[in-house]
Design an enzyme around this catalytic site. Structure first.
Site, PDB file in Angstrom:
ATOM      1  N   GLU A   1       9.381  16.895  14.984  1.00 56.20           N
ATOM      2  CA  GLU A   1      10.376  16.311  12.585  1.00 56.20           C
ATOM      3  C   GLU A   1       8.604  17.963  12.710  1.00 56.20           C
ATOM      4  O   GLU A   1       7.836  17.745  12.549  1.00 56.20           O
ATOM      5  CB  GLU A   1       9.100  14.831  12.458  1.00 56.20           C
ATOM      6  CG  GLU A   1      10.164  14.755  11.051  1.00 56.20           C
ATOM      7  CD  GLU A   1       9.478  13.608  10.680  1.00 56.20           C
ATOM      8  OE1 GLU A   1       8.664  12.775  11.060  1.00 56.20           O
ATOM      9  OE2 GLU A   1      10.741  12.876  10.371  1.00 56.20           O
TER      10      GLU A   1
ATOM     11  N   LYS B   1       0.957  -1.329   0.019  1.00 55.18           N
ATOM     12  CA  LYS B   1       0.053  -0.151  -0.184  1.00 55.18           C
ATOM     13  C   LYS B   1       1.073   1.585   0.240  1.00 55.18           C
ATOM     14  O   LYS B   1       1.783   1.917   0.658  1.00 55.18           O
ATOM     15  CB  LYS B   1      -0.968  -0.085   1.469  1.00 55.18           C
ATOM     16  CG  LYS B   1      -2.186   1.319   1.053  1.00 55.18           C
ATOM     17  CD  LYS B   1      -2.920   1.072   2.340  1.00 55.18           C
ATOM     18  CE  LYS B   1      -1.882   3.162   2.693  1.00 55.18           C
ATOM     19  NZ  LYS B   1      -1.799   4.084   1.544  1.00 55.18           N
TER      20      LYS B   1
HETATM   21  P1  NAD Z   1       2.364   8.373   8.001  1.00 57.98           P
HETATM   22  O1  NAD Z   1       2.677   7.664   8.539  1.00 57.98           O
HETATM   23  O2  NAD Z   1       0.637  10.044   7.343  1.00 57.98           O
HETATM   24  O3  NAD Z   1       1.654   7.438   6.254  1.00 57.98           O
HETATM   25  C1  NAD Z   1       3.210   6.975   5.692  1.00 57.98           C
HETATM   26  C2  NAD Z   1       1.624   5.948   5.198  1.00 57.98           C
HETATM   27  O4  NAD Z   1       0.792   4.867   6.668  1.00 57.98           O
HETATM   28  C3  NAD Z   1       0.933   6.169   4.415  1.00 57.98           C
HETATM   29  O5  NAD Z   1       0.984   5.076   3.107  1.00 57.98           O
HETATM   30  C4  NAD Z   1      -0.585   6.306   4.919  1.00 57.98           C
HETATM   31  O6  NAD Z   1      -1.722   6.283   3.897  1.00 57.98           O
HETATM   32  C5  NAD Z   1      -0.590   4.906   5.639  1.00 57.98           C
HETATM   33  N1  NAD Z   1      -1.404   4.938   7.093  1.00 57.98           N
HETATM   34  C6  NAD Z   1      -1.629   6.345   7.670  1.00 57.98           C
HETATM   35  N2  NAD Z   1      -2.297   6.271   8.646  1.00 57.98           N
HETATM   36  C7  NAD Z   1      -2.436   4.389   8.891  1.00 57.98           C
HETATM   37  C8  NAD Z   1      -3.257   3.379   9.654  1.00 57.98           C
HETATM   38  N3  NAD Z   1      -3.722   3.753  10.403  1.00 57.98           N
HETATM   39  N4  NAD Z   1      -3.104   2.294   9.235  1.00 57.98           N
HETATM   40  C9  NAD Z   1      -2.149   1.840   8.296  1.00 57.98           C
HETATM   41  N5  NAD Z   1      -2.006   2.601   6.843  1.00 57.98           N
HETATM   42  C10 NAD Z   1      -1.806   4.121   8.104  1.00 57.98           C
HETATM   43  O7  NAD Z   1       3.561   9.120   6.881  1.00 57.98           O
HETATM   44  P2  NAD Z   1       4.176  10.352   5.455  1.00 57.98           P
HETATM   45  O8  NAD Z   1       3.220  11.317   5.806  1.00 57.98           O
HETATM   46  O9  NAD Z   1       3.073   9.770   4.836  1.00 57.98           O
HETATM   47  O10 NAD Z   1       5.503   9.578   5.947  1.00 57.98           O
HETATM   48  C11 NAD Z   1       5.851  11.136   6.376  1.00 57.98           C
HETATM   49  C12 NAD Z   1       6.883  10.379   7.906  1.00 57.98           C
HETATM   50  O11 NAD Z   1       7.494   9.468   7.335  1.00 57.98           O
HETATM   51  C13 NAD Z   1       8.205  11.350   8.349  1.00 57.98           C
HETATM   52  O12 NAD Z   1       7.818  11.097   9.534  1.00 57.98           O
HETATM   53  C14 NAD Z   1       9.089  10.512   8.193  1.00 57.98           C
HETATM   54  O13 NAD Z   1      10.364  10.865   8.644  1.00 57.98           O
HETATM   55  C15 NAD Z   1       8.344   9.155   7.355  1.00 57.98           C
HETATM   56  N6  NAD Z   1       9.583   8.614   7.105  1.00 57.98           N
HETATM   57  C16 NAD Z   1      10.739   7.421   7.833  1.00 57.98           C
HETATM   58  C17 NAD Z   1      11.467   6.724   7.243  1.00 57.98           C
HETATM   59  C18 NAD Z   1      12.345   5.958   7.710  1.00 57.98           C
HETATM   60  O14 NAD Z   1      13.211   5.534   6.890  1.00 57.98           O
HETATM   61  N7  NAD Z   1      12.636   5.659   8.702  1.00 57.98           N
HETATM   62  C19 NAD Z   1      11.179   7.533   5.395  1.00 57.98           C
HETATM   63  C20 NAD Z   1      10.861   8.014   4.658  1.00 57.98           C
HETATM   64  C21 NAD Z   1       9.680   8.565   5.097  1.00 57.98           C
END
Ligand code: NAD
Length: 499
Positions: free
Chosen positions: A393, A176
């Site tokens: 962040e 997803k």
């Molecule tokens: P997000 O947590 O909003 O979403 C990430 C994913 O989770 C999306 O596909 C979203 O649809 C899904 N999601 C949201 N709610 C959910 C739920 N309740 N159940 C299951 N899936 C759900 O994050 P974002 O805004 O897309 O990405 C930015 C974040 O990702 C930042 O905090 C960044 O630091 C982090 N990130 C971390 C790494 C790493 O390697 N540690 C790499 C890239 C990004």
């Protein structure tokens, strides 16, 4: 995409069961880049069921390792064949420059090649149990059905860190992507379909759904048919997923956010000053700061702080922003209007908290950028660790500056974060550099460099940056169960019970 079905479930392409769609927006100009199917929770449940059936059938997980290795290599070849198309989709969807997107696709390719090589040489372990009649060995088996959830900042790259080892291990999966940036993953699934047809991979090994995480989350993460959830995204979502997974004791790996320090010692004045400035600048402003490992906290030694910040500010003001498709652009927009609003609220917070705004702090005034979600590289000096802008962040082009007077204070500041994803250290004193990198509690630490990663080296976080690791041998082990097989070739009665 644009009329074609986008959900890949059980080997066939489908529209959403309720025919729902989502407009995908190009953040460089606010236009609709594509319309894609928006899965329902029922679609997500069907995708999990398809992955379960493909795993339980047994044919895929029994595929000889050499065949899986060949398949991964073939996928890498197809990625290179389609590199330009995939890179363009990534740029249209995320806003990042085409040059960055091309690097991303090369990195995706290298992940598939790496796991192709690794799986081919992974050996079982034979254990000496002290009885020559017993053949005892420890083997690795696929963990089962995996749910792979990726964020929007590196859509295909983050997904590939999951799909490549999952396929190498012999798992089945539901992928997803972020609902904000699904385009490259949909195109990649079409590419997988081609590779799978050539290699006769059974239907349902990889399934793809896209849609809102909030809507699909429960169907994917509270589902007892799922054996492993690999999630990359924000801390709050990671917590929700870990809680959901606890119900069925489903294994979870979390790659979460970061608030990454970049420590700069005064001795850089005796070394390559310009490179130090350049690395701090690139470390925070690449991809407009939308990088989990962005070096957003500059922690600089007092004697050089004024000059260093002035040099950074001068270069930050010259960064060329624009549509990622324009080769002149050095960085693109933020991913969405909503995300820019979040970044703007953090800038206001920094001002309210008393940080000193040095540069940026506004949208660019170039009328050509008015329809996109651009935001100027922003630097705040005179920050301290009590400020939320230093602790949280922001995920945008915001650098905060703190100052230190000795090595111990630098390390204490660098470790003063609930996260622990990545950190950088700049010094021309090699012994100090080695001391400091060992003292920092972060998953990746760069000494006199910043931002690099490699498929053979583990990636992941200490603290609230998550648990588990991606890439490297550990990134494959996440997708494997360990089984001890004890084979007695000459069994005799135990003789414990006499009757
Ligand atoms: P997000 O947590 O909003 O979403 C990430 C994913 O989770 C999306 O596909 C979203 O649809 C899904 N999601 C949201 N709610 C959910 C739920 N309740 N159940 C299951 N899936 C759900 O994050 P974002 O805004 O897309 O990405 C930015 C974040 O990702 C930042 O905090 C960044 O630091 C982090 N990130 C971390 C790494 C790493 O390697 N540690 C790499 C890239 C990004």
């Amino acid at each position: 995409m644009d009329g074609e079905p986008d959900l890949w479930i059980g080997g066939s392409w489908r529209h959403a069961s309720d025919r729902g769609t989502r407009d995908i927006v190009n953040p460089a100009n606010g236009s609709t880049a594509a319309v894609v199917d928006e899965a329902t929770p029922d679609d997500a449940r069907h995708a999990v069921a398809a992955a379960r059936a493909a795993f339980d059938d047994g044919a895929w997980r029994a595929t000889p390792v050499a065949e899986r290795a060949t398949l991964l290599n073939r996928i890498a070849d197809l990625l290179q064949r389609d590199k330009e198309d995939l890179a363009r989709l990534e740029t249209v969807d995320t806003g990042k420059t085409l040059a960055e997107s091309r690097i991303d696709i090369d990195d995706v390719t290298s992940v598939f090649r790496y796991y192709s090589r690794l799986i081919a040489v992974q050996a079982d372990r034979v254990v000496d149990v002290g009885d020559p009649a017993v053949i005892s060995r420890v083997v690795r088996e696929p963990i089962g059905v995996c749910v792979l959830i990726a964020p929007w900042n590196y859509p295909l790259l983050q997904m590939s860190w999951k799909i490549a080892p999952a396929l190498a291990a012999g798992c089945t999966m539901v992928a997803k992507p972020s609902e904000v940036t699904p385009l490259s993953t949909i195109a990649f699934a079409r590419l997988l379909e081609e590779a799978f047809a050539e290699a006769s991979v059974p239907a349902g090994v990889v399934n793809l759904v896209q849609g809102s995480g909030a809507a699909l989350g429960a169907a994917l993460t509270e589902n007892p048919a799922v054996d492993f959830i690999s999630f990359t995204g924000g801390l709050a979502t990671g917590r929700t997923i870990a809680r959901a997974a606890a119900e069925h004791v489903t294994k979870v790996a979390l790659e979460l956010g970061g608030k990454n320090p970049h420590l700069v010692f005064a001795d850089v004045r005796d070394g390559d000053w310009d490179t130090a400035v350049d690395h701090v600048l690139t470390g925070v402003f690449l991809h407009s700061g939308q990088v989990c490992s962005a070096g957003t906290r500059l922690i600089v030694e007092e004697p050089i702080a004024d000059d260093f910040v002035a040099a950074l500010a001068a270069r930050a003001a010259k960064i060329t922003m624009g549509d990622g498709m324009d080769p002149a652009s050095e960085t693109g927009p933020l991913v969405s209007a909503q995300h820019r609003a979040k970044v703007e609220s953090y800038v206001q917070l920094g001002i309210d908290e008393g940080a000193q705004l040095i540069t940026g702090g506004a949208r660019p005034d170039d009328p050509a950028l008015a329809d996109g979600y651009f935001y100027l590289p922003t630097i705040f000096d005179r920050c301290d660790r009590s400020m939320r802008i230093v602790a949280e962040e922001t995920f945008g082009p915001i650098l905060t500056v703190e100052r230190f007077t000795d090595e111990a204070e630098a390390v204490a500041l660098g470790n003063d974060t609930e996260y622990g994803l990545a950190a950088g250290v700049r010094t021309s004193d090699a012994a100090r550099g080695e001391r400091v990198v060992r003292a920092l509690r972060h998953g990746t630490v760069w000494l006199n460099d910043f931002g690099y990663y490699a498929a053979p080296a583990e990636w992941g976080g200490f603290g609230k940056s998550g648990n588990g690791r991606e890439l490297g041998p550990t990134g494959l082990a996440e997708y494997q169960e360990i089984k001890h097989i004890w084979h007695n070739t000459a069994p005799t009665a135990a003789g414990w019970f006499k009757g």
